[in-house]
Design an enzyme around this catalytic site. Structure first.
Site, mmCIF file in Angstrom:
data_model
loop_
_atom_site.group_PDB
_atom_site.id
_atom_site.type_symbol
_atom_site.label_atom_id
_atom_site.label_comp_id
_atom_site.label_asym_id
_atom_site.label_seq_id
_atom_site.Cartn_x
_atom_site.Cartn_y
_atom_site.Cartn_z
ATOM 1 N N TRP A 103 0.904 -1.115 0.041
ATOM 2 C CA TRP A 103 -0.045 0.035 -0.118
ATOM 3 C C TRP A 103 1.015 1.299 -0.064
ATOM 4 O O TRP A 103 0.554 2.067 -0.686
ATOM 5 C CB TRP A 103 -1.042 -0.067 1.156
ATOM 6 N N ASP A 172 -1.335 6.706 6.377
ATOM 7 C CA ASP A 172 -2.264 5.848 6.012
ATOM 8 C C ASP A 172 -2.516 4.980 7.148
ATOM 9 O O ASP A 172 -1.820 3.989 7.353
ATOM 10 C CB ASP A 172 -2.048 5.362 4.728
ATOM 11 N N LYS A 196 -12.532 -1.015 7.167
ATOM 12 C CA LYS A 196 -11.934 -2.043 7.969
ATOM 13 C C LYS A 196 -12.478 -1.805 9.336
ATOM 14 O O LYS A 196 -13.045 -2.606 10.007
ATOM 15 C CB LYS A 196 -10.502 -2.102 7.806
HETATM 16 N N1 PMP Z 1 -4.245 1.631 2.259
HETATM 17 C C1 PMP Z 1 -4.366 0.563 2.824
HETATM 18 C C2 PMP Z 1 -3.607 0.281 4.269
HETATM 19 C C3 PMP Z 1 -5.397 -0.495 2.546
HETATM 20 O O1 PMP Z 1 -5.527 -1.678 3.136
HETATM 21 C C4 PMP Z 1 -6.044 -0.185 1.277
HETATM 22 C C5 PMP Z 1 -7.117 -1.071 0.849
HETATM 23 N N2 PMP Z 1 -7.306 -2.420 1.336
HETATM 24 C C6 PMP Z 1 -5.866 0.959 0.704
HETATM 25 C C7 PMP Z 1 -4.809 1.901 1.265
HETATM 26 C C8 PMP Z 1 -6.885 1.393 -0.584
HETATM 27 O O2 PMP Z 1 -8.003 1.684 -0.160
HETATM 28 P P1 PMP Z 1 -9.217 1.803 -1.112
HETATM 29 O O3 PMP Z 1 -9.375 0.430 -1.605
HETATM 30 O O4 PMP Z 1 -10.337 2.403 -0.451
HETATM 31 O O5 PMP Z 1 -8.838 2.776 -2.152
#
Ligand code: PMP
Length: 365
Positions: A103, A172, A196
């Site tokens: 990520w 994040d 989450k």
């Molecule tokens: N950051 C993290 C730590 C994630 O786990 C995720 C999605 N699993 C995202 C960003 C991306 O988020 P989204 O799918 O809402 O764009």
């Protein structure tokens, strides 16, 4: 009615059952309005109570200081990967990224569209550790330092807050927000997709320090502009009203269950149950992540040794499914199994998984 299940999904993930029941009760007629929240004007007095109440609830839960704005945005975590550089990078044209999993790697790649990205730690594909802070190469000219507090796919969680020597820190926290108390004053920006730990997919919580507003690139899309969203109290355009309402109910649920401190206690107990079991299995269950940075939220593991045994893993997943334990399959990029233990997963849910893992070990070792 349906068979009881335990949803260990990585996101969208299990919501507290009480919250879903509350939503169900209020679905058609919210309060005295005789309409659903879904049908309510975002400019109405009733919605103002939801918007302001949800903000205040998270401000209270995380003790967010007055010089931080709370925004409800769209575009998910991925939207924020762009919004962060678009709002903050123009100051110096460059930013530091601490890449510890897929990520933060995606976020760094997105930021490269908008400026110069300095990689703080050496590139790796295995993502099982966080290099010592004294080995990091920080650029004193960076507009901000970015990291992902919990890597959802690789199960790597920061056990500390990076020291950026005064440069604004951006985090994040999509997969560990509100799983523990937080010193918000150490951050420039915190963001989290809700799906989450704190709500349904489609709304992103953003916490931004006021002195970082007013620096967006001229090309920043209006919906991604923190300054516009802050000035208009997340009501510049139509917000995801229903999702913000549900998130507000989750915040109340967290408060009733001991707040951030209560979530921290639970997270420690739950993850401890699974990690203890893994470490006492003679590598039958194998988690590649270094123990100091093991995630309390997402536990990726292989079955049958470090490289995993396909047949055993398939059998494990189908046996789990039969017992109503859902969404335990590892992310497609790493394979194996992943147990996600977000706030709504109870200690009893976790013990049920541990009991199954123990039995599977004893019958297959
Ligand atoms: N950051 C993290 C730590 C994630 O786990 C995720 C999605 N699993 C995202 C960003 C991306 O988020 P989204 O799918 O809402 O764009």
């Amino acid at each position: 009615s349906s068979t009881p299940v335990i949803n260990f999904g990585a996101g969208p993930a299990k919501l507290p059952e009480e919250v879903l029941q509350e939503v169900q009760r209020e679905l058609l007629y919210y309060g005295t309005t005789n309409i659903s929240v879904m049908e309510m004007s975002h400019r109405s007095a009733d919605y103002a109570v939801i918007n302001d109440g949800t903000q205040q609830a998270v401000r209270d839960l995380l003790n967010i200081p007055d010089n931080y704005k709370i925004l409800f945005m769209q575009g998910g975590g991925t939207g924020l990967f762009a919004a962060v550089p678009l709002n903050l990078m123009s100051e110096t044209g460059c930013a530091d990224y601490i890449v510890t999993g897929s990520w933060s790697a995606k976020a760094a790649k997105e930021a490269m569209k908008y400026g110069k990205v300095n990689m703080v730690v050496p590139k790796t594909d295995s993502y099982v550790d966080i290099p010592e802070q004294n080995t990091w190469i920080l650029n004193p000219n960076a507009s901000y330092v970015y990291y992902c507090a919990n890597e959802t796919v690789h199960g790597v969680e920061f056990p500390f807050i990076p020291d950026t020597q005064g440069i604004p820190l951006v985090a994040d926290m999509s997969s560990n927000i509100l799983s523990q108390p937080l010193d918000v004053s150490k951050f420039g920006v915190i963001f989290a997709g809700a799906q989450k730990n704190i709500g349904p997919a489609g709304v992103t919580l953003v916490i931004v320090r006021e002195d970082l507003l007013g620096k967006a690139a001229v090309t920043c899309p209006t919906v991604l502009d923190f300054t516009v969203m802050a000035k208009d109290n997340s009501l510049h355009n139509t917000p995801p009203t229903f999702l913000i309402y549900v998130m507000g109910l989750v915040f109340k649920w967290i408060k009733r269950n001991g707040g951030a401190e209560g979530m921290k206690r639970m997270a420690k107990e739950k993850s401890g149950i699974i990690y203890d079991l893994i470490s006492s299995s003679n590598n039958f269950y194998y988690c590649p992540v270094k123990s100091a940075v093991c995630s309390r939220m997402n536990i990726p593991f292989r079955i049958g040794g470090p490289n995993g045994n396909d047949d055993l893993e398939k059998e494990f997943l189908s046996g789990a499914q039969k017992l109503g334990m859902l969404q335990l399959k590892g992310h497609r990029s790493v394979g194996g199994i992943r147990a996600s233990l977000y706030n709504a997963i109870t200690v009893d849910n976790t013990k049920a998984l541990a009991a199954y893992m123990k039995e599977f070990y004893q019958t297959h070792k």
